[in-house]
Design a protein around this motif. Structure first.
Motif, PDB file in Angstrom:
ATOM      1  N   LYS A 247       0.917  -1.177  -0.058  1.00  0.00           N
ATOM      2  CA  LYS A 247       0.011  -0.104   0.096  1.00  0.00           C
ATOM      3  C   LYS A 247       0.874   1.110   0.052  1.00  0.00           C
ATOM      4  O   LYS A 247       1.440   1.507   1.133  1.00  0.00           O
ATOM      5  CB  LYS A 247      -0.886   0.288   1.259  1.00  0.00           C
ATOM      6  CG  LYS A 247      -1.912  -1.129   1.174  1.00  0.00           C
ATOM      7  CD  LYS A 247      -2.821  -0.963   2.409  1.00  0.00           C
ATOM      8  CE  LYS A 247      -4.061  -2.122   2.284  1.00  0.00           C
ATOM      9  NZ  LYS A 247      -5.135  -1.816   3.469  1.00  0.00           N
ATOM     10  N   HIS A 248       1.059   2.095  -1.127  1.00  0.00           N
ATOM     11  CA  HIS A 248       1.824   3.069  -1.250  1.00  0.00           C
ATOM     12  C   HIS A 248       1.145   4.195  -1.508  1.00  0.00           C
ATOM     13  O   HIS A 248       0.124   4.267  -1.939  1.00  0.00           O
ATOM     14  CB  HIS A 248       2.818   2.807  -2.807  1.00  0.00           C
ATOM     15  CG  HIS A 248       3.374   1.739  -2.528  1.00  0.00           C
ATOM     16  ND1 HIS A 248       4.758   1.485  -1.642  1.00  0.00           N
ATOM     17  CD2 HIS A 248       3.742   0.468  -3.098  1.00  0.00           C
ATOM     18  CE1 HIS A 248       5.372   0.312  -1.872  1.00  0.00           C
ATOM     19  NE2 HIS A 248       4.764  -0.538  -2.650  1.00  0.00           N
ATOM     20  N   ASP A 249       1.727   5.400  -0.831  1.00  0.00           N
ATOM     21  CA  ASP A 249       1.217   6.675  -1.146  1.00  0.00           C
ATOM     22  C   ASP A 249       2.113   7.281  -2.457  1.00  0.00           C
ATOM     23  O   ASP A 249       2.650   6.687  -3.123  1.00  0.00           O
ATOM     24  CB  ASP A 249       1.431   7.507   0.102  1.00  0.00           C
ATOM     25  CG  ASP A 249       3.191   7.777   0.236  1.00  0.00           C
ATOM     26  OD1 ASP A 249       3.774   6.620   0.107  1.00  0.00           O
ATOM     27  OD2 ASP A 249       3.513   8.741   0.814  1.00  0.00           O
ATOM     28  N   VAL A 250       1.592   8.499  -2.876  1.00  0.00           N
ATOM     29  CA  VAL A 250       2.085   9.080  -4.022  1.00  0.00           C
ATOM     30  C   VAL A 250       3.547   9.733  -3.423  1.00  0.00           C
ATOM     31  O   VAL A 250       3.712  10.263  -2.776  1.00  0.00           O
ATOM     32  CB  VAL A 250       1.028  10.351  -4.177  1.00  0.00           C
ATOM     33  CG1 VAL A 250       1.656  11.106  -5.444  1.00  0.00           C
ATOM     34  CG2 VAL A 250      -0.217   9.942  -4.303  1.00  0.00           C
ATOM     35  N   GLN A 251       4.230   9.171  -4.621  1.00  0.00           N
ATOM     36  CA  GLN A 251       5.814   9.525  -4.555  1.00  0.00           C
ATOM     37  C   GLN A 251       5.930  10.791  -5.641  1.00  0.00           C
ATOM     38  O   GLN A 251       5.483  10.756  -6.701  1.00  0.00           O
ATOM     39  CB  GLN A 251       6.578   8.511  -4.933  1.00  0.00           C
ATOM     40  CG  GLN A 251       6.464   7.362  -4.170  1.00  0.00           C
ATOM     41  CD  GLN A 251       6.959   7.573  -2.774  1.00  0.00           C
ATOM     42  OE1 GLN A 251       8.224   8.000  -2.513  1.00  0.00           O
ATOM     43  NE2 GLN A 251       6.010   7.720  -1.872  1.00  0.00           N
ATOM     44  N   ILE A 252       6.380  12.001  -5.272  1.00  0.00           N
ATOM     45  CA  ILE A 252       6.765  13.168  -6.090  1.00  0.00           C
ATOM     46  C   ILE A 252       8.073  13.394  -6.687  1.00  0.00           C
ATOM     47  O   ILE A 252       8.334  14.158  -7.596  1.00  0.00           O
ATOM     48  CB  ILE A 252       6.370  14.482  -5.390  1.00  0.00           C
ATOM     49  CG1 ILE A 252       7.400  14.457  -4.365  1.00  0.00           C
ATOM     50  CG2 ILE A 252       5.120  14.544  -4.752  1.00  0.00           C
ATOM     51  CD1 ILE A 252       7.599  15.987  -3.576  1.00  0.00           C
ATOM     52  N   GLY A 253       8.871  12.260  -6.253  1.00  0.00           N
ATOM     53  CA  GLY A 253      10.231  12.074  -6.847  1.00  0.00           C
ATOM     54  C   GLY A 253      11.306  12.877  -6.345  1.00  0.00           C
ATOM     55  O   GLY A 253      12.439  12.850  -6.743  1.00  0.00           O
ATOM     56  N   ARG A 254      10.961  13.344  -5.225  1.00  0.00           N
ATOM     57  CA  ARG A 254      12.112  14.135  -4.458  1.00  0.00           C
ATOM     58  C   ARG A 254      12.094  13.371  -3.209  1.00  0.00           C
ATOM     59  O   ARG A 254      11.488  13.199  -2.230  1.00  0.00           O
ATOM     60  CB  ARG A 254      11.897  15.536  -3.869  1.00  0.00           C
ATOM     61  CG  ARG A 254      12.999  16.266  -3.240  1.00  0.00           C
ATOM     62  CD  ARG A 254      12.408  17.683  -2.775  1.00  0.00           C
ATOM     63  NE  ARG A 254      13.637  18.380  -1.979  1.00  0.00           N
ATOM     64  CZ  ARG A 254      13.393  19.428  -1.349  1.00  0.00           C
ATOM     65  NH1 ARG A 254      12.241  20.067  -1.547  1.00  0.00           N
ATOM     66  NH2 ARG A 254      14.360  19.935  -0.869  1.00  0.00           N
TER      67      ARG A 254
END
Length: 234
Positions: free
Chosen positions: A146-153
């Motif tokens: 169950k992953h949350d949103v990753q923004i790449g930072r």
């Protein structure tokens, strides 16, 4: 010279651990010597005493004490204290850049933690989202997929848990300026940043209202400004 604590401040600062322990002990003794029925009666009488004696004191004095902290902000933002349900504390309402703002304080006693919440009306807002610091259970959830949103930072992704209806949109919203404003919020414990049903909300736990109240309010308003500017580029 330090100000003498008021009766309400001393009342709300009382450690309830001993009274609660005494109540549990009384119920246990009543059950041991008089049976379950007597223990139940002791429990009921104890609850009635708390509500009949304690609740009126908090209702009459608690709202007034909370307002005393919030009134300092009237010098900066104007605003008013409309009638509000006593169980949730007083609400301080003012206008910021033609948008209605509500500031609420949930008291935790004289020395205990206090929740401060700023909510701003944002009817033309983007899709709903929630941002909060990573917790222990978030790491467990990730292990089970169950992953949350990753923004790449990496630094931001590791520090915060992000949930959004539109992952691509929240990645655009969370530009460097917005990220910096989130990191600038003075207290991160129990921090929640949420956009839902046209309301932008920032809530966090604090210990020193004397210094934190104005700082938290200003940080929440600056964060809203950053989000609003970022939303213009969607």
């Amino acid at each position: 010279m330090s100000r003498r604590s008021s009766f309400l401040e001393r009342l709300m600062a009382v450690d309830m651990t001993i009274p609660l322990a005494a109540g549990v002990l009384a119920c246990c003794l009543a059950g041991f010597y008089g049976g379950p029925r007597l223990a139940f009666q002791v429990l009921i009488y104890g609850v009635l005493v708390v509500f009949v004696v304690g609740m009126p004191l908090l209702i009459v004095f608690g709202s007034h004490a909370n307002k005393q902290h919030l009134r300092r902000l009237q010098k900066t933002y104007g605003g008013e204290f409309p009638w509000s349900r006593f169980l949730f504390g007083p609400i301080f309402k003012f206008t910021y850049r033609d948008r209605p703002v509500s500031l609420r304080k949930f008291s935790g006693g004289k020395h205990g933690p206090t929740l401060l919440q700023v909510s701003i009306e944002w009817n033309d807002a983007p899709q709903p989202f929630t941002i909060r610091p990573q917790g222990m259970f978030d790491s467990i959830f990730k292990l089970v997929g169950k992953h949350d949103v990753q923004i790449g930072r990496a630094g931001f992704d590791n520090a915060y848990c992000i949930h959004a209806e539109d992952p691509s949109e929240i990645r655009q919203l969370l530009d460097k300026n917005v990220q910096r404003r989130i990191l600038d919020i003075p207290e991160q414990k129990r921090l929640v940043i949420r956009l839902h049903r046209g309301e932008f909300l920032v809530r966090a736990q604090h210990y020193s209202l004397t210094s934190d109240l104005e700082e938290f309010t200003e940080a929440a308003l600056r964060l809203f400004d950053a989000f609003e500017r970022s939303a213009l580029h969607l």
